[in-house]
Design an enzyme around this catalytic site. Sequence first.
Site, PDB file in Angstrom:
ATOM      1  CG  HIS A  25      -0.255   0.318   2.500  1.00 13.08           C
ATOM      2  ND1 HIS A  25       0.500  -0.611   3.158  1.00 13.08           N
ATOM      3  CD2 HIS A  25      -0.180   1.450   3.240  1.00 13.08           C
ATOM      4  CE1 HIS A  25       0.986  -0.081   4.266  1.00 13.08           C
ATOM      5  NE2 HIS A  25       0.597   1.171   4.337  1.00 13.08           N
TER       6      HIS A  25
HETATM    7  C1  UD1 Z   1      -2.219   4.943   6.403  1.00 15.00           C
HETATM    8  C2  UD1 Z   1      -0.906   5.399   7.045  1.00 15.00           C
HETATM    9  C3  UD1 Z   1       0.157   4.316   6.881  1.00 15.00           C
HETATM   10  C4  UD1 Z   1      -0.351   2.968   7.358  1.00 15.00           C
HETATM   11  C5  UD1 Z   1      -1.648   2.637   6.641  1.00 15.00           C
HETATM   12  C6  UD1 Z   1      -2.227   1.297   7.043  1.00 15.00           C
HETATM   13  C7  UD1 Z   1      -0.517   7.815   6.975  1.00 15.00           C
HETATM   14  C8  UD1 Z   1       0.282   8.899   6.353  1.00 15.00           C
HETATM   15  N1  UD1 Z   1      -0.401   6.609   6.431  1.00 15.00           N
HETATM   16  O1  UD1 Z   1      -1.982   4.865   5.000  1.00 15.00           O
HETATM   17  O2  UD1 Z   1       1.294   4.673   7.642  1.00 15.00           O
HETATM   18  O3  UD1 Z   1       0.625   1.981   7.084  1.00 15.00           O
HETATM   19  O4  UD1 Z   1      -2.599   3.679   6.923  1.00 15.00           O
HETATM   20  O5  UD1 Z   1      -3.377   1.041   6.343  1.00 15.00           O
HETATM   21  O6  UD1 Z   1      -1.231   8.067   7.924  1.00 15.00           O
HETATM   22  N2  UD1 Z   1      -9.359   4.307   2.354  1.00 15.00           N
HETATM   23  C9  UD1 Z   1     -10.570   3.633   2.296  1.00 15.00           C
HETATM   24  N3  UD1 Z   1     -11.112   3.184   3.467  1.00 15.00           N
HETATM   25  C10 UD1 Z   1     -10.516   3.374   4.665  1.00 15.00           C
HETATM   26  C11 UD1 Z   1      -9.302   4.077   4.713  1.00 15.00           C
HETATM   27  C12 UD1 Z   1      -8.729   4.515   3.552  1.00 15.00           C
HETATM   28  O7  UD1 Z   1     -11.121   3.426   1.239  1.00 15.00           O
HETATM   29  O8  UD1 Z   1     -11.084   2.941   5.684  1.00 15.00           O
HETATM   30  C13 UD1 Z   1      -8.721   4.753   1.102  1.00 15.00           C
HETATM   31  C14 UD1 Z   1      -9.081   6.167   0.750  1.00 15.00           C
HETATM   32  O9  UD1 Z   1      -9.347   6.204  -0.608  1.00 15.00           O
HETATM   33  C15 UD1 Z   1      -7.808   6.955   1.040  1.00 15.00           C
HETATM   34  C16 UD1 Z   1      -6.703   5.908   0.877  1.00 15.00           C
HETATM   35  O10 UD1 Z   1      -7.319   4.661   1.218  1.00 15.00           O
HETATM   36  O11 UD1 Z   1      -7.645   8.027   0.183  1.00 15.00           O
HETATM   37  C17 UD1 Z   1      -5.533   6.166   1.754  1.00 15.00           C
HETATM   38  O12 UD1 Z   1      -5.924   6.233   3.130  1.00 15.00           O
HETATM   39  P1  UD1 Z   1      -5.012   7.038   4.203  1.00 15.00           P
HETATM   40  O13 UD1 Z   1      -5.487   6.781   5.580  1.00 15.00           O
HETATM   41  O14 UD1 Z   1      -4.858   8.434   3.797  1.00 15.00           O
HETATM   42  O15 UD1 Z   1      -3.589   6.384   4.031  1.00 15.00           O
HETATM   43  P2  UD1 Z   1      -3.172   4.856   3.950  1.00 15.00           P
HETATM   44  O16 UD1 Z   1      -2.604   4.628   2.621  1.00 15.00           O
HETATM   45  O17 UD1 Z   1      -4.248   3.928   4.430  1.00 15.00           O
END
Ligand code: UD1
Length: 363
Positions: free
Chosen positions: A205
Site C-alpha cells: 500500500h
Molecule cells: C495509512 C498510514 C500508513 C499505514 C496505513 C495502514 C498515513 C500517512 N499513512 O496509510 O502509515 O501503514 O494507513 O493502512 O497516515 N481508504 C478507504 N477506506 C478506509 C481508509 C482509507 O477506502 O477505511 C482509502 C481512501 O481512498 C484513502 C486511501 O485509502 O484516500 C488512503 O488512506 P489514508 O489513511 O490516507 O492512508 P493509507 O494509505 O491507508
Amino acid sequence: MKIVNVVGARPNFMKIVPLMTAYDACEEIEPVIVHTGQHYDEQMSALFFHQLGIPEPDINLHVGSATHAVQTAEIMKAFEAVVLQDKPDVVLVVGDVNSTIACSLVAAKLGIKLIHVEAGLRSFDRSMPEEINRIVTDSISDLLFCTEQSGMDNLFREGVSEEKIFLVGNVMVDTLLKNKSKIEKSNVLNHLSLNGCPFAVLTLHRPANVDDPVAFERVIDALEIICEDMPIIFTVHPRTRRHLLSSSLGERVKRMPGLRLTYPLGYLDFLRLMSSAKLVLTDSGGIQEETTILKVPCITLRENTERPITIQVGSNTLVGNDTDKIIEAYRKTVSGPRREPQIPPLWDGHAAERIVNILLEKL
Ligand code: UD1
C-alpha cells in the site's frame, strides 16, 4: 489521571488494546479513546474493534480521507475542540500515521503532556509521510517509549534527553501473543481452500509502490513469476485497489490465476494466514515485526526499514521493488537454509504494563 488515547488508522488499533487492558488494573487512570476516523471502512476499522475487544471509542471525529494537509488539519481542528472540552491530563499517541502527528501537535500546543508509543523509529527516508510524522511527534513528546534499541539510539542522536526515553518492548507483540489461541482457531485457511498447500501472502500500500504505475508494474512482473510456483494471497488495501482499478494493471492481475485477491482481512484471520505462509511479501511496517514473532520469513518491498532489528535477528530481507531482486529473494527464501530468527529483547507480551508503570511513576 485522564488519558486520551488516540487511534485513527488500521495499524493503531492493535497497539492500543494492551494499553487499555493495563489501564484497567489501575484506579489512578481514567482512559478515553478518541478515534479520528482516518480509517472508516468496516474491514479497516470496525472489525478490529470487534475482534480485539476494544471498547467503542468515546469520541469519533469522522475525518475520513483527504490530502495529507487537509486530513491532518481536519483532525487537528476536531481534536482541539475535544481536548478543550474534556481537559485530559495526558494525550497518548501510537505509531506514525497522520492521526499521530495531528493530535500530537494539538496536545503540545495546548501544553498537555504528550506520550509517544513506538518512538524513535527512523527510515531516514523523508519521502515517506510516516518519517515526517515520526520526527515531528518525537520532537514534541514528553515521554517516548521505544520498541527497539535503534529507536533509543536515534533519539539520543537527535538530542532528546535521556530521562524521557524508555525501551519497553512492543505493544503490537503484546496483542499478538495475547490472541495466539484465537488466531489458531480462525477458519481462514479453510475459507480460502489453503489447507496443506504452500502459499505466500502479499500486502502492498506504500505510495512508492502503488501510486507509481512503473514501480507497481515491476512488482507485478515479479509476482507473475512467483505465483507460477505457489499461490500468493494478496489482501488488497483500499489505496491499492483504487490504483489497480484505474489502470491496466487491474486487468493484468485478474489474468494471473496464482495471484488471489481478497479484501483486507480482520486481525485474527490475517495473523492466521501469515502464520501458515511459507513467506510474506510486504511494504508494511508492522508486518515486518509480526512475521518476526511468527518466525515466517518476510521479504520487504522497500529500500529501507525503520525497524532494523527485524533484519538483525534474521527474519526480514529488504529488496525494494526491483523485479529481479524480488524473484532472487523469493528463490533464496524457499530453497536456502534458514536460521531460526531470535526474538528481539523485551518483545515478550509485557510492553503495555511497563509503559503504564512508567506513566504512574513519572506523571
Ligand atoms: C495509512 C498510514 C500508513 C499505514 C496505513 C495502514 C498515513 C500517512 N499513512 O496509510 O502509515 O501503514 O494507513 O493502512 O497516515 N481508504 C478507504 N477506506 C478506509 C481508509 C482509507 O477506502 O477505511 C482509502 C481512501 O481512498 C484513502 C486511501 O485509502 O484516500 C488512503 O488512506 P489514508 O489513511 O490516507 O492512508 P493509507 O494509505 O491507508
